[in-house]
Design a protein around this motif. Sequence first.
Motif, PDB file in Angstrom:
ATOM      1  N   THR A   1       0.702  -1.238  -0.019  1.00 56.19           N
ATOM      2  CA  THR A   1       0.190   0.143  -0.143  1.00 56.19           C
ATOM      3  C   THR A   1       0.887   1.322  -0.009  1.00 56.19           C
ATOM      4  OG1 THR A   1      -1.567  -1.484   1.301  1.00 56.19           O
ATOM      5  CG2 THR A   1      -1.991   0.645   0.942  1.00 56.19           C
TER       6      THR A   1
ATOM      7  N   ALA B   1     -10.003  -1.513  -5.685  1.00 59.67           N
ATOM      8  CA  ALA B   1      -9.839  -2.648  -4.929  1.00 59.67           C
ATOM      9  C   ALA B   1     -10.847  -3.796  -5.214  1.00 59.67           C
ATOM     10  CB  ALA B   1      -9.540  -2.171  -3.337  1.00 59.67           C
TER      11      ALA B   1
ATOM     12  N   LEU C   1     -12.240  -3.537   1.634  1.00 67.02           N
ATOM     13  CA  LEU C   1     -10.903  -3.213   1.124  1.00 67.02           C
ATOM     14  C   LEU C   1     -10.696  -1.702   0.797  1.00 67.02           C
ATOM     15  CD1 LEU C   1      -8.185  -4.854   1.584  1.00 67.02           C
ATOM     16  CD2 LEU C   1      -8.349  -5.546  -0.696  1.00 67.02           C
TER      17      LEU C   1
ATOM     18  N   GLN D   1     -10.810   0.602   3.397  1.00 70.12           N
ATOM     19  CA  GLN D   1      -9.541   0.665   4.270  1.00 70.12           C
ATOM     20  C   GLN D   1      -8.608   1.299   3.543  1.00 70.12           C
ATOM     21  OE1 GLN D   1      -8.148  -3.229   5.873  1.00 70.12           O
ATOM     22  NE2 GLN D   1      -6.379  -2.814   4.567  1.00 70.12           N
ATOM     23  N   HIS D   2      -8.348   1.065   2.238  1.00 68.57           N
ATOM     24  CA  HIS D   2      -7.186   2.000   1.687  1.00 68.57           C
ATOM     25  C   HIS D   2      -7.616   3.514   1.670  1.00 68.57           C
ATOM     26  CE1 HIS D   2      -4.752  -1.224  -0.019  1.00 68.57           C
ATOM     27  NE2 HIS D   2      -5.717  -1.827  -0.798  1.00 68.57           N
TER      28      HIS D   2
ATOM     29  N   GLU E   1      -4.446  -6.570  -5.307  1.00 69.22           N
ATOM     30  CA  GLU E   1      -4.848  -7.828  -5.343  1.00 69.22           C
ATOM     31  C   GLU E   1      -5.351  -8.308  -6.687  1.00 69.22           C
ATOM     32  OE1 GLU E   1      -3.793  -8.257  -2.508  1.00 69.22           O
ATOM     33  OE2 GLU E   1      -4.435  -6.646  -1.085  1.00 69.22           O
TER      34      GLU E   1
ATOM     35  N   GLY F   1      -6.326  -8.663   2.035  1.00 70.62           N
ATOM     36  CA  GLY F   1      -5.724  -7.312   2.453  1.00 70.62           C
ATOM     37  C   GLY F   1      -6.258  -6.546   3.544  1.00 70.62           C
ATOM     38  N   VAL F   2      -7.067  -7.209   4.411  1.00 67.95           N
ATOM     39  CA  VAL F   2      -7.473  -6.616   5.679  1.00 67.95           C
ATOM     40  C   VAL F   2      -6.370  -6.339   6.623  1.00 67.95           C
ATOM     41  CG1 VAL F   2      -8.889  -6.637   7.862  1.00 67.95           C
ATOM     42  CG2 VAL F   2      -9.951  -7.170   5.433  1.00 67.95           C
TER      43      VAL F   2
END
Length: 680
Positions: free
Chosen positions: A289, A310, A315, A318-319, A384, A537-538
Motif C-alpha cells: 500500500t 480494490a 478493502l 480501508q485503503h 490484489e 488485504g484487511v
Amino acid sequence: MASLFAMDIQMLKGVGEKRAALFRKVGAPTVGELLRLYPRTYEDWSSPVAIGEAPLNEISVIRATVLARPRQQYIRKGMTLYKTEVTDGVRDMTLTYFNNPYVQSMLQEGKEYLFRGKMQGNLTRREMTAPDFSPADGSAPIVPVYPQTEGLSSRQIGNAMKAAFQLLPELLRDPLPDEMRQRLELCQLRFAMENIHFPGSMELLEIARRRLVFEELLVLQLGLLSLKSRTRVENHLRLTQDVSEEFYRLLPFTPTNAQKRAIAEALTDMQGEAPMSRLIQGDVGSGKTAVAAALCYCVIREGMQAALMAPTEVLARQHAKTLSAMLEPAGIRTALLVGSMTAKQKRTVTQELASGEIQLIIGTHALLTEGVVFQKLALVVTDEQHRFGVAQRAALAQKGENPHLLVMSATPIPRTLALMIFGDLDISILDELPPGRQKIETFAITSDKRERAFGYVKKHLDRGLQGYMICPLIEEGQSDMASVTQYRDMLEEGAFSGYRIGILHGRMKPREKDAVMAQFSSGELDLLVSTTVVEVGVDVPNAVIIVIENAERYGLSQLHQLRGRVGRGHEKSTCILISDAQNEEAVTRLRVMCSTSDGFRIADEDLKLRGPGDFFGSRQHGLPQLSIADMAQDITLLKLAQEEARHLLHEDPDLEQPEHRGLRAETRRLFEKVGDGAFT
Ligand code: ADP
Ligand code: MG
C-alpha cells in the motif's frame, strides 16, 4: 466454414435433443466447440504385450485369440458370468464378464482381439475381469478419453466427433500464417485436429498437440499484449521530478529498502518513453500500500490524478482511510467511490473528480461506471490483482489516455510463471518485510484440541489483543451467514462468553460489513468471526491470532492470505489450523503452512500440489480458460509463443494483414468469454 463451426450440435448425426443438452453441459453446444473439446487423456492400445510380460495389477493391452465362445455360468438371480480363454500363442488367460450376454456374440472363436484391463492372477494363472476389447485390425490404436458426464460417455463423444469430422472440408483454413507454421515446423490445422482426436500413434499425437498448444498460447499472448499494446504509445504523462523523499517524510515509519527500490523502479518507468506497466509482487504484509501511495503522491504533485481500485468495499474503505491519513496532511484531496454510496454522494464525487478537485480516488468496480470521468488520470493502481480480469484493468485505464498502470498482487506467484503470464508487465519484488515482524507461529491441530486452542486465544484477548476465527462449514449447502452466526452463538455460549464478538459474512450489506470492520479495527470488538471475506488485504495490526476451522478446505495461497491477517504489528502472532482431514494432499498442505511463511515458497508448493490447471484457472487470474495448453508443462512453447507474438504485433499491431486475420479472429474468440468487449 464459419457457419459449420457455429452449427448447433444437434445437427450432427446421432445427436438428438436430449443428448444435445448433455453436450452443452460438457461445453460443446456447437460443432466448433465440440471440435475443441480435446481428450482429457488417451488409452494407448498401440503396443500390446505378451500375456506373460504384463505386470500384475496394472493396466495392460494384450493381443490374443479367443479359444472358445464365452460360456455362460448362472450364479444366482441377477448374476450371470461369462467366461472364456484366450491365448497369445505362448500363454493363456481367462476372461470374465458379468451380466454381459453381448460378449457371447461379440467375442468370436478363433479371432484375434486386443484386450485392455488390469492383469491379475498368480505365477501360473493369468486373468482379466471385464477388459475392454476391440478387433486387432489396428483400426484404433489410441483411444481418446473425453471429459464425460452422466449420460454421455467418452465413446459417445468420440462418435459425435467422427460425425463432425465427416462434415469438415479436407483443408481447414489455418489461423497460423504459413510462413510461421513452416519455420517452426508445426503441422497443419486439419492434421492436428485429426490426430488430437484420433491419433494414429503417440508420435503423431505429440505433433498434433505441439501445434495446437502453440496456437493457443500464441493467441493468448497476442490477446494480452494487444490489450495493452502500450509499448507503441508515447508517454505523455511523463513525470519530470522525483519527490519520493518528500513522501517518505509523511510516513509514520521508515520505508524498507525493498519498498524504496520498487518505488524507484516505478518512477523510472513513469519518467521514461512509454507509460508504466508494472506488477508489484510482494508477500502478504510486505507493505504494498505504501508503494502505491508513494506513486500516487508523485503523480499528484505534478498536477495529475490517480485512481486505486480494490476488489471489495471493505478493502476500498480501508485503503481510503490509510491513504487519506497519509496524504491529506500534505494537502491532497482523496475520496471514496463505492457501490453502496447514495446517488447524491456519488454525484458529488464524480463532479469533483471531473473538475480535478479530487486528486486521488479510491474505489471498487464502481470506478468503472460510465459517469466516472477524470480531468487528467495519470496512474491506475489495482490492488490484489487476481480478483480482476485483464479486461477490467484495461477498462479503468481507458478512463485516461494511456495512464501508468500499477498492479499489486495479493499473493506471490512463482516468479518464472509470473514473467510468462504477465509478460507485458515489468515486475518489482518486495522481498523484505518491515522490521520488527516476527515469524507467525503456525500449528495444525485436530478438533479434539479445540478447547485448548480457545483457551490460548483467550489469553491473548485478555491482554487487549484481538483475533480472527474463520468458521467451519457446518453443512453442505449451508449459507455462510448461517454458519457464521451458528459458530458465533456457539462461541458466545461457550468458551467466549463475555467477550465482544463481531461477525462478517457474504450476505451482509457493504455498509454493515464496513461498520463491523471499523469496530474491529478501533478495538471495540475482541474477536471477529468470519468466512473468508477477510481473506484479502484487511489490515488490523492489533489482531495477532487467527483460528481457521476446517483448514483442509482451503488451498495454500488462500491459507497464506488468511494467515497474513495477523503478524502485522510488533506482537508475536499465531495461526491455528484445525483439521481432522486424513488425506495426503490436505495433510501436506497443512505441513507446508506450519513449516514456512515465505509466500514465494508457498506459491511453488501450491503449484506443485494443485497443478497448473487450477492455479491458472480464469477465476484466479482473469485469464481466459485454455482448452489444451498447460502453463507449467508447456513453458518452452509459452516462451516461443511470447516471442512470436511480440514480433507479430511489432510488424502488424492490429493484425490487419490478410495472413494475420485468422489469428485476430481466434484472439477475439478466446477473450470473448473473459472480457467486457475489450476486443470488439
Ligand atoms: P500488503 O503488502 O499485504 O498490502 P500493507 O500495505 O497492508 O501490506 O502493509 C502491512 C502493514 O505494514 C500495514 O499496517 C503498514 O502500515 C505496515 N507497514 C508498511 N510498510 C512498513 C514499513 N516500512 N515499516 C513498518 N511498517 C510498515
Ligand atoms: Mg494489501
